[in-house]
Scaffold this active site. Structure first.
Site, PDB file in Angstrom:
ATOM      1  N   LYS A 167       0.834  -1.214  -0.115  1.00 31.66           N
ATOM      2  CA  LYS A 167      -0.081  -0.072  -0.143  1.00 31.66           C
ATOM      3  C   LYS A 167       0.819   1.320  -0.075  1.00 31.66           C
ATOM      4  O   LYS A 167       1.445   1.413   0.779  1.00 31.66           O
ATOM      5  CB  LYS A 167      -0.826  -0.051   1.098  1.00 31.66           C
ATOM      6  N   GLU A 218      10.570   2.143   9.819  1.00 25.33           N
ATOM      7  CA  GLU A 218      11.412   3.087   9.756  1.00 25.33           C
ATOM      8  C   GLU A 218      10.726   4.780   9.855  1.00 25.33           C
ATOM      9  O   GLU A 218       9.977   4.786   8.839  1.00 25.33           O
ATOM     10  CB  GLU A 218      12.021   3.135   8.191  1.00 25.33           C
ATOM     11  N   CYS A 262      14.228  11.967   5.683  1.00 26.49           N
ATOM     12  CA  CYS A 262      13.958  11.364   6.892  1.00 26.49           C
ATOM     13  C   CYS A 262      15.658  11.878   7.724  1.00 26.49           C
ATOM     14  O   CYS A 262      15.890  11.765   8.912  1.00 26.49           O
ATOM     15  CB  CYS A 262      14.077   9.994   7.309  1.00 26.49           C
ATOM     16  N   GLU A 267       9.950  17.118  14.076  1.00 24.60           N
ATOM     17  CA  GLU A 267      10.351  17.134  12.825  1.00 24.60           C
ATOM     18  C   GLU A 267       9.871  17.808  11.902  1.00 24.60           C
ATOM     19  O   GLU A 267       8.266  17.913  11.914  1.00 24.60           O
ATOM     20  CB  GLU A 267       9.993  15.443  12.114  1.00 24.60           C
TER      21      GLU A 267
HETATM   22  P1  NAP Z   1       2.719   8.790   7.155  1.00 25.10           P
HETATM   23  O1  NAP Z   1       2.008   9.703   6.891  1.00 25.10           O
HETATM   24  O2  NAP Z   1       3.181   8.026   8.308  1.00 25.10           O
HETATM   25  O3  NAP Z   1       2.397   7.650   5.747  1.00 25.10           O
HETATM   26  C1  NAP Z   1       3.315   6.374   5.674  1.00 25.10           C
HETATM   27  C2  NAP Z   1       2.245   5.398   5.044  1.00 25.10           C
HETATM   28  O4  NAP Z   1       1.652   4.761   6.101  1.00 25.10           O
HETATM   29  C3  NAP Z   1       1.529   5.777   3.987  1.00 25.10           C
HETATM   30  O5  NAP Z   1       1.512   4.625   3.106  1.00 25.10           O
HETATM   31  C4  NAP Z   1       0.142   5.994   4.865  1.00 25.10           C
HETATM   32  O6  NAP Z   1      -0.841   6.138   3.930  1.00 25.10           O
HETATM   33  C5  NAP Z   1       0.087   4.793   5.624  1.00 25.10           C
HETATM   34  N1  NAP Z   1      -0.745   5.061   7.026  1.00 25.10           N
HETATM   35  C6  NAP Z   1      -1.142   6.260   7.395  1.00 25.10           C
HETATM   36  N2  NAP Z   1      -1.920   6.120   8.221  1.00 25.10           N
HETATM   37  C7  NAP Z   1      -2.002   4.614   8.486  1.00 25.10           C
HETATM   38  C8  NAP Z   1      -2.547   3.933   9.604  1.00 25.10           C
HETATM   39  N3  NAP Z   1      -3.411   4.268  10.576  1.00 25.10           N
HETATM   40  N4  NAP Z   1      -2.349   2.561   9.481  1.00 25.10           N
HETATM   41  C9  NAP Z   1      -1.302   1.928   8.624  1.00 25.10           C
HETATM   42  N5  NAP Z   1      -0.974   2.787   7.449  1.00 25.10           N
HETATM   43  C10 NAP Z   1      -1.087   4.122   7.644  1.00 25.10           C
HETATM   44  O7  NAP Z   1       4.260   9.171   6.366  1.00 25.10           O
HETATM   45  P2  NAP Z   1       4.495   9.971   5.289  1.00 25.10           P
HETATM   46  O8  NAP Z   1       3.881  11.305   5.568  1.00 25.10           O
HETATM   47  O9  NAP Z   1       3.968   9.305   4.080  1.00 25.10           O
HETATM   48  O10 NAP Z   1       6.059  10.354   5.116  1.00 25.10           O
HETATM   49  C11 NAP Z   1       6.759  11.165   5.954  1.00 25.10           C
HETATM   50  C12 NAP Z   1       7.331  10.422   7.147  1.00 25.10           C
HETATM   51  O11 NAP Z   1       8.405   9.271   6.710  1.00 25.10           O
HETATM   52  C13 NAP Z   1       8.494  11.317   7.779  1.00 25.10           C
HETATM   53  O12 NAP Z   1       8.203  11.339   9.120  1.00 25.10           O
HETATM   54  C14 NAP Z   1       9.892  10.814   7.401  1.00 25.10           C
HETATM   55  O13 NAP Z   1      10.789  10.981   8.658  1.00 25.10           O
HETATM   56  C15 NAP Z   1       9.527   9.421   7.292  1.00 25.10           C
HETATM   57  N6  NAP Z   1      10.544   8.662   6.660  1.00 25.10           N
HETATM   58  C16 NAP Z   1      11.278   7.844   7.384  1.00 25.10           C
HETATM   59  C17 NAP Z   1      12.174   7.069   6.458  1.00 25.10           C
HETATM   60  C18 NAP Z   1      13.219   6.116   7.484  1.00 25.10           C
HETATM   61  O14 NAP Z   1      13.911   5.194   6.609  1.00 25.10           O
HETATM   62  N7  NAP Z   1      13.427   6.105   8.721  1.00 25.10           N
HETATM   63  C19 NAP Z   1      12.301   7.351   5.207  1.00 25.10           C
HETATM   64  C20 NAP Z   1      11.561   8.011   4.619  1.00 25.10           C
HETATM   65  C21 NAP Z   1      10.659   8.880   5.348  1.00 25.10           C
HETATM   66  P3  NAP Z   1      -1.544   7.250   3.426  1.00 25.10           P
HETATM   67  O15 NAP Z   1      -0.660   8.154   2.533  1.00 25.10           O
HETATM   68  O16 NAP Z   1      -2.804   6.765   2.594  1.00 25.10           O
HETATM   69  O17 NAP Z   1      -2.084   7.928   4.696  1.00 25.10           O
END
Ligand code: NAP
Length: 490
Positions: free
Chosen positions: A170, A245, A279, A379
């Site tokens: 997903k 992650e 990130c 962040e």
């Molecule tokens: P996000 O909003 O947490 O979403 C990540 C994924 O999880 C998306 O596919 C999202 O779908 C899904 N999701 C959202 N709510 C969920 C739930 N209740 N249950 C299961 N899945 C759910 O993160 P983002 O805004 O896409 O990405 C930015 C974040 O990623 C930042 O905090 C960044 O630091 C982190 N990041 C970390 C790394 C690492 O390697 N540590 C690398 C890249 C990014 P939807 O889009 O449909 O909501």
């Protein structure tokens, strides 16, 4: 756009769709399915059914399919680069780097064929042994973020598939297009029906259902810490294995003997790469007092020369959506409201034509940022950085470690004492010394504190996808004497 479930491209069973916008212009670029729970169930069932056959195929054949996928990606890499520019607003050179990353991940993990090994351990008595071998978990739920929407798909699918797991993917609702494109390449390369399933839809609606399904044995998610924490509670009932992650808040330390140009180049990269939406983005700059004025002045001057706008002709494109711009504005307004000094940026750029409706924000540097303020503790995930002056190394390291996150950190110094002291004391999964990131496929990408659990990349990352199984063997052929079982019973 379509979903791919049990070997068929399909819309949502409810017919509902979501709209995808181009972040550079705010214009619609099409619709994608808003999958229902029923669709998610079918995808999981298909993955479960396909598991045994896929697992028994052997890693050599699975690796060949992954290598073929890489060949197909390479052949049409321009298509993927254009999707990344369109759906994410990446500048072309960074879109190209991301496709390089996709290829590197696929080929790196494909190289583990026949290399996932176990151990033979001596038993408690002669002619006994324990075989410890690694076996896949089964159905993996893979959830990816929007900031590296292609590389994250490759980083999850390649190790999951090589090790014999089947997948329900997903992607982020902000970037479903590159994920669909990569799934098509896996299928063209010969991934059999049911092994990879692809569902799109809001995480808040189908995410909980996917991760808490009893047939899902491993959940790998890259995203925000809040989503990771929610997934932890939702997977508790089934005890699914977690690879999370999550967020970062990287400190960037410049010591008084650092090579100024190398530090500056790396900082411009670490802060403004992908619009600050990474990130491992530098979010807190600590500069030693002897070089503070000179370094900060040069940093501001270089930042002001950056071009922001149309990704095809700029150094930095848009943020991912309107919400990201609003969140960035909120951080900056709160900082200037509490007396911190905006050295440059602090507003949206004035752009003409269709780009005037895009989600842009200028690279922003904030001086005298308070260690306790949101600028230094939360962040930001945008092109904003706070700066502080430091005098001793202990002070710099203590402030750097003062964070809820622990993914990346950076230090620039030519003095080995400074470097090794920092390497020892920084509580971060990655410490970049005199160089920028990003992480390599052969490094273990992991973090301390709220950055998550487990990790990706390297042999340690692939081992997250296999479970150690123990087979106890007696090959003595002798009668068994079991202390608590009376011999006269037989
Ligand atoms: P996000 O909003 O947490 O979403 C990540 C994924 O999880 C998306 O596919 C999202 O779908 C899904 N999701 C959202 N709510 C969920 C739930 N209740 N249950 C299961 N899945 C759910 O993160 P983002 O805004 O896409 O990405 C930015 C974040 O990623 C930042 O905090 C960044 O630091 C982190 N990041 C970390 C790394 C690492 O390697 N540590 C690398 C890249 C990014 P939807 O889009 O449909 O909501």
């Amino acid at each position: 756009m379509k979903n791919y479930i049990d070997g068929e491209w399909t819309g949502s069973s409810t017919g509902e769709v979501l709209e995808k916008k181009n972040p550079s212009t705010g214009e619609s670029v099409g619709n994608f399915p808003s999958a229902s729970r029923e669709d998610v169930n079918r995808a999981i069932d298909a993955a479960e059914t396909a598991f045994e056959r896929w697992n028994s195929l052997g890693s050599r054949e699975r690796s060949r399919i992954i290598v073929r996928t890489a060949d197909l990606v390479r052949e049409k890499r321009n298509e993927l680069e254009n999707i990344l520019i369109l759906e994410n607003g990446k500048v072309p050179v960074q879109a190209g780097e991301e496709v390089d990353g996709v290829l590197d991940q696929l080929l790196y993990y494909a190289g583990f064929e026949r290399k996932i090994t176990g151990e033979v351990v001596e038993g408690d008595s002669p002619k006994r042994m324990i075989l410890q071998y690694r076996t896949p978990y089964g159905v993996v739920a893979a959830l990816t973020p929007w900031n590296f929407p292609a590389a994250m798909v490759a980083r999850k699918l390649a190790p999951a598939l090589l090790t014999g797991n089947t997948v329900v993917l997903k992607p982020s609702s902000d970037t479903p297009m590159s994920a669909e494109w990569i799934v098509r390449k896996f299928l063209e390369a010969g991934v059999p029906r049911g092994v990879v399933n692809f569902v799109t839809g809001k995480g808040s609606e189908i995410g909980d259902h996917l991760v808490s399904h009893r047939k899902v044995s491993l959940v790998t998610m890259t995203g925000s810490t809040g989503t990771g924490q929610r997934i932890m509670t939702k997977t508790a009932a089934n005890m699914a294995k977690l690879v999370l992650e999550l967020g970062g808040k990287a400190p960037f330390i410049v010591w008084d003997d650092a090579d100024i140009v190398n530090s500056l180049k790396s900082l411009i990269w670490a802060k403004f790469w992908n619009g600050g939406q990474s990130c491992i983005a530098a979010e807190r700059l600590y500069v030693q007092e002897k070089v503070y004025d000179r370094f900060v002045e040069k940093f501001v001057s270089a930042t002001e020369k950056m071009r922001v706008g149309d990704p095809n002709t700029s150094d930095m494109g848009p943020l991912i959506n309107r919400g990201a711009v609003e969140a960035t504005e909120k951080f900056v307004n709160a900082a200037s409201g509490s007396g911190m000094k905006i050295l440059t940026g602090g507003k949206k750029p004035e752009l003409k034509g269709k780009f005037s409706k895009g989600y842009f924000y200028l690279p922003t540097i904030i001086d005298h940022a308070d260690q306790e303020s949101p600028i230094f503790q939360e962040e930001i995930f945008g092109p904003v950085i706070g700066v502080q002056i430091v005098s001793t190394l202990d002070e710099a390291l203590e402030r750097a470690n003062d964070s809820r996150y622990g993914l990346a950190s950076y230090i620039f110094s030519k003095d080995n004492r400074v470097v090794f002291e920092a390497a020892e004391k920084l509580r971060f999964g990655e410490i970049y010394v005199n160089m920028p990131g990003p992480e390599s496929s052969q490094g273990y990408h992991t973090g301390f504190r709220l950055t998550g659990q487990a990790g990706e990349g390297s042999k340690y990352g692939i081992e997250e996808y296999v479970k150690l199984k123990n087979v106890y063997l007696d090959y003595s052929g002798k009668p068994l004497h079991i202390g608590s079982v009376r011999e006269d019973l037989f």
